[in-house]
Design an enzyme around this catalytic site. Structure first.
Site: not given
Length: 472
Positions: A81, A158, A182
């Site tokens: 990420k 996210s 997330s």
């Protein structure tokens, strides 16, 4: 063969590479080819490190040929990420503000993965500064859920790119972060495994924050065993992160016995199952019965205090996020996604009294979860109360009535960020429309081993985690 390699578990890839049954160069190329073929539609990646990944793969191959000692992830590609610092590779946080930021050093967990032999494929899409559960991003375009890319469904956020990349075979494993769900939300919507460890189990040094007291980082994989393998490498005390625990890191793989006889499972019905759509509720109840049939002891448990988590958690997250972003909100307000900017600015209306009251509720919730787990080994609930909505969908209907999509997605995961307990999301079925359904197992602080044991045993009983999306 290429498709088999793209969807092979991390543990299998590591074993095949160590035995020289497959070259790390071949494994990396297979994934880079899939990225080149599919990512224009799926949008999982912000930055692809193709040349660096191939160079690292060649070095890994040479090390094997020379007979040098290798780590547990030697030659295995992973993706990150885009809030994990990577030396010499930009880390944008999914933002315009940090679009050209190139760190000088790796985040602690990135360094540990590399020391174990992992190869970084690239940096993954995310909601700007990790502030949102849908997976939307005004700067880079929204990633598409691979289970229905044509209908443009949400991947969840996210850690949106992490969910998409693992589900679509664009990476065998990825790292995400989880402040309100997330990791578990995209794991649920994309049909993969996502582990949020106990707060303090894994270092966050070198990871861009959203809310310091609620941020967790962890692995996203296709199998529970792979999450156990990555967690073993990532976890442990780090002097660069004062919140990390000094407790020893167990061998999580050794805990995966497949046996749940006598395991006490508390099914969370009130607030959790009751809010889920009928299909999600039925899938989670069927999963609970499967564990019970395998020898687990099932009962129902309620957590009344979680009804207050929404407001209390908002007070904490909004305050801490605003504290991090105050300078940029003053100097570069127009560089934010308007939706993210609005969420951040609303933090200014949280008073000190609100923040303190939020922390008081937090202690109440933590104590209540601890009390439930004093009589049980794990708690079981849906990870999300619904399957993946369309990207343009803003309202939905849950088991207990109308809801905003954003609030619905975060509703069942956020309580365990607030409490800090470990939680693992795994697929437990599919909707009639072919979309994944996810459940989560929650355990005692620093008892990821039991959470992983229960989740792995469930995966041995079912095949939901082995299914692949059909991609053009």
């Amino acid at each position: 063969m290429s498709a088999d390699l793209a969807f092979a578990p991390v543990a299998d890839l590591a074993r095949m590479i160590a035995r020289k049954e497959v070259s790390p160069v071949e494994v990396v190329r297979v994934h880079l080819e899939r990225i080149a073929a599919l990512d224009a539609t799926l949008r999982a990646y912000i930055t692809v490190c193709d040349e660096a990944a191939l160079a690292a793969a060649r070095a890994a191959e040479s090390a094997l040929a020379a007979g040098r000692p290798v780590g547990a992830l030697h030659g295995v590609p992973v993706a990150l990420k885009d809030l994990y610092d990577t030396a010499g590779v930009r880390t944008t946080g999914g933002s315009k503000i940090l679009a050209d930021r190139v760190p000088e050093a790796d985040a602690t967990v990135v360094r540990r993965l590399k020391e174990a032999g992992a190869i970084v494929l690239g940096k993954l899409h995310m909601v700007e500064f990790a502030y949102g559960p849908e997976g939307l991003n005004a700067h880079h375009g929204a990633p598409r859920n691979p289970w229905d890319a044509a209908a443009a469904r949400m991947p969840g956020g996210s850690s949106s790119g992490s969910g998409v990349a693992v589900a679509a075979g664009l990476a065998p494993a990825a790292l995400g972060s989880d402040t309100g769900g997330s990791i578990r939300i995209p794991a649920s919507l994309c049909g993969i495994t996502g582990l949020k460890p106990t707060y303090g189990r894994v270092s966050r040094a070198g990871v861009l924050p959203l809310a310091w007291s609620m941020d967790h980082v962890g692995p996203m994989t296709r199998t529970v065993a792979d999450s156990a393998l990555l967690l073993r490498v990532m976890a442990g005390y780090d002097p660069a992160d004062a919140t990390t625990s000094v407790l020893p890191v167990p061998d999580y793989l050794a805990a995966l016995s497949g046996d749940v006889k006598g395991l006490r499972v508390g099914l969370l019905r009130s607030f959790f199952l009751e809010s889920a759509t009928p299909e999600v509720r039925a899938a989670v109840e069927t999963a609970a019965k499967a564990l019970e049939k395998a020898g687990a002891i099932l009962d129902e448990v309620a957590l009344p205090a979680v009804a207050h988590v929404g407001a209390a958690s908002y007070a904490v997250v909004a305050s801490e996020a605003l504290a991090y972003h105050t300078g940029w909100l003053k100097s570069r307000p127009t560089d934010y996604d308007p939706e993210v900017r609005k969420r951040l600015q609303l933090g200014a209306f949280i008073t000190g009294a609100h923040y303190v009251r939020g922390q008081q509720v937090r202690a109440l919730v933590r104590n209540e979860v601890d009390a439930a787990l004093a009589r049980r080994d794990v708690l079981l609930a849906p990870a999300t109360p619904l399957t993946a909505p369309r990207l343009d969908e803003r309202q939905t209907t849950l088991g207990d009535g109308p809801s905003e999509v954003r609030g619905a997605l975060i509703r069942l995961t956020r309580p365990f960020n607030f409490s800090g307990h470990p939680a693992c999301a795994v697929p437990c079925g599919f909707s009639t429309g072919g979309l994944p359904i996810g459940m989560q197992l929650v355990g005692r602080p620093f008892d990821e081993a039991t959470v992983l044991r229960a989740a792995d045993a469930y995966q041995r009983l079912t095949d939901w985690h082995t299914r692949r999306p059909v991609l053009a």
